[in-house]
Motif scaffolding. Sequence first.
Motif, short mmCIF file in Angstrom:
data_model
loop_
_atom_site.label_atom_id
_atom_site.label_comp_id
_atom_site.label_asym_id
_atom_site.label_seq_id
_atom_site.Cartn_x
_atom_site.Cartn_y
_atom_site.Cartn_z
N GLY A 275 -13.35 -1.53 -0.70
CA GLY A 275 -13.12 -1.89 0.77
C GLY A 275 -11.19 -2.34 1.14
N ARG A 276 -10.51 -1.95 0.26
CA ARG A 276 -9.23 -2.12 0.41
C ARG A 276 -8.56 -0.81 0.95
NH1 ARG A 276 -11.26 -5.48 -2.84
NH2 ARG A 276 -10.43 -7.48 -3.23
N THR A 277 -8.25 -0.75 2.30
CA THR A 277 -7.71 0.31 2.71
C THR A 277 -6.33 0.77 3.05
OG1 THR A 277 -8.12 -0.27 5.09
CG2 THR A 277 -10.02 0.78 3.97
N GLY A 278 -5.52 -0.27 2.56
CA GLY A 278 -4.14 -0.11 2.86
C GLY A 278 -3.61 1.03 1.85
N THR A 279 -4.12 1.67 0.92
CA THR A 279 -3.78 2.71 -0.04
C THR A 279 -4.38 3.81 0.82
OG1 THR A 279 -3.62 1.56 -2.04
CG2 THR A 279 -3.91 4.02 -2.29
N HIS A 280 -3.61 4.82 1.16
CA HIS A 280 -3.94 6.07 1.87
C HIS A 280 -4.17 7.27 0.95
CE1 HIS A 280 -1.94 3.86 5.52
NE2 HIS A 280 -3.06 3.48 5.31
N VAL A 281 -5.12 8.14 1.47
CA VAL A 281 -5.40 9.34 0.94
C VAL A 281 -4.63 10.39 1.55
CG1 VAL A 281 -7.16 11.05 0.27
CG2 VAL A 281 -7.48 8.47 0.13
N GLY A 282 -3.78 11.22 0.84
CA GLY A 282 -2.99 12.35 1.73
C GLY A 282 -3.39 13.65 1.13
N CYS A 283 -2.60 13.94 0.41
CA CYS A 283 -2.79 15.53 -0.05
C CYS A 283 -4.14 15.65 -1.17
CB CYS A 283 -1.60 15.91 -0.67
SG CYS A 283 -1.03 15.35 -2.35
N GLU A 284 -4.45 14.67 -1.96
CA GLU A 284 -5.33 14.71 -3.03
C GLU A 284 -4.83 15.53 -4.16
OE1 GLU A 284 -9.49 13.89 -1.65
OE2 GLU A 284 -8.96 14.77 0.27
N HIS A 285 -3.57 15.87 -4.38
CA HIS A 285 -3.10 16.61 -5.33
C HIS A 285 -2.12 15.82 -5.97
CE1 HIS A 285 -5.68 20.00 -4.36
NE2 HIS A 285 -5.50 19.61 -3.06
N GLY A 286 -1.60 14.74 -5.59
CA GLY A 286 -0.46 14.07 -6.29
C GLY A 286 0.85 14.53 -5.67
N VAL A 287 0.78 15.29 -4.72
CA VAL A 287 2.18 15.72 -4.15
C VAL A 287 2.74 14.49 -3.21
CG1 VAL A 287 3.06 17.70 -2.94
CG2 VAL A 287 1.40 18.11 -4.72
N CYS A 288 2.04 13.81 -2.34
CA CYS A 288 2.67 13.29 -1.15
C CYS A 288 2.89 11.87 -1.56
CB CYS A 288 1.73 13.58 0.10
SG CYS A 288 0.30 12.25 -0.07
N GLY A 289 2.58 11.15 -2.23
CA GLY A 289 2.80 9.79 -2.68
C GLY A 289 2.16 8.83 -2.02
N ALA A 290 1.19 9.14 -0.97
CA ALA A 290 0.71 8.35 0.15
C ALA A 290 -0.18 7.00 -0.76
CB ALA A 290 -0.13 8.73 1.24
N CYS A 291 -0.88 7.80 -2.03
CA CYS A 291 -1.82 6.99 -2.46
C CYS A 291 -1.11 5.86 -3.56
CB CYS A 291 -2.91 7.75 -3.09
SG CYS A 291 -2.25 8.92 -4.59
N THR A 292 0.03 5.99 -3.88
CA THR A 292 0.66 5.29 -5.03
C THR A 292 0.27 3.90 -5.02
OG1 THR A 292 2.70 6.70 -4.55
CG2 THR A 292 2.92 4.88 -6.11
N VAL A 293 -0.33 3.36 -6.00
CA VAL A 293 -0.37 2.08 -6.53
C VAL A 293 0.17 1.70 -7.71
CG1 VAL A 293 -2.71 2.12 -5.24
CG2 VAL A 293 -2.67 2.66 -7.79
N LEU A 294 0.31 0.56 -8.27
CA LEU A 294 0.69 -0.11 -9.48
C LEU A 294 -0.33 -0.41 -10.41
CD1 LEU A 294 3.28 -2.44 -7.93
CD2 LEU A 294 3.72 -0.19 -8.61
N VAL A 295 -0.28 0.39 -11.72
CA VAL A 295 -1.36 0.14 -12.69
C VAL A 295 -0.35 -0.52 -13.82
CG1 VAL A 295 -3.06 0.98 -14.42
CG2 VAL A 295 -2.69 1.90 -11.84
N ASN A 296 -0.57 -1.83 -14.10
CA ASN A 296 0.24 -2.46 -15.19
C ASN A 296 1.59 -2.26 -14.82
OD1 ASN A 296 -2.30 -3.08 -16.66
ND2 ASN A 296 -2.22 -1.30 -17.51
N GLY A 297 2.07 -2.57 -13.57
CA GLY A 297 3.28 -2.38 -13.21
C GLY A 297 4.07 -0.90 -12.78
N GLU A 298 3.39 -0.10 -13.36
CA GLU A 298 3.94 1.45 -13.29
C GLU A 298 3.32 2.03 -11.83
OE1 GLU A 298 3.67 5.55 -15.88
OE2 GLU A 298 3.34 3.62 -16.84
N ALA A 299 3.99 2.85 -11.19
CA ALA A 299 3.72 3.39 -10.06
C ALA A 299 2.78 4.71 -10.42
CB ALA A 299 4.98 3.80 -9.31
N VAL A 300 1.64 4.95 -9.84
CA VAL A 300 0.86 5.96 -10.22
C VAL A 300 0.13 6.54 -9.23
CG1 VAL A 300 0.44 5.18 -12.51
CG2 VAL A 300 -1.08 4.67 -11.00
#
Length: 157
Positions: A31-56
Amino acid sequence: MQVAFELNGDPVNADVEPRTTLVDCIRDRLGRTGTHVGCEHGVCGACTVLVNGEAVRSCLMLAVQAQDERVVTIEGLSGDELSPLQAAFRKHHALQCGFCTPGFITTAHALLTNEPDADQERIREVLSGNLCRCTGYIPIVEAILDARSHYARDGEK
């Protein structure tokens, strides 16, 4: 499958299919909706989150790969007040529709945490994988340059 990880400082558990992406787990199961779904192919960056401090790109990572990891979304970057990057984006009018903004901010946070003195060229290089269709990139880069003073060599102040 059950997956357990830390999300924005809190332990979470979710029941997911093995092929569920991290972004779908974060949004649909947790239910955390701040992260957006864009292209679903890793191209647009809308879904970027930090995993152990690294942008993924969370659309390219399976939820099960986050097992026992630390995940931070846009919601986790601020407390009761805007984070320095969020405040700079607001100050510099670096958002319009806002769809891409969480990805830009999490990407910039990872950059400035590791390279607080990143110059305009480096910022543009790191942001080259994030797409904006409304605002343009000048105010975004200006906001990130402005927010640099809030970061220190060992992480955010």
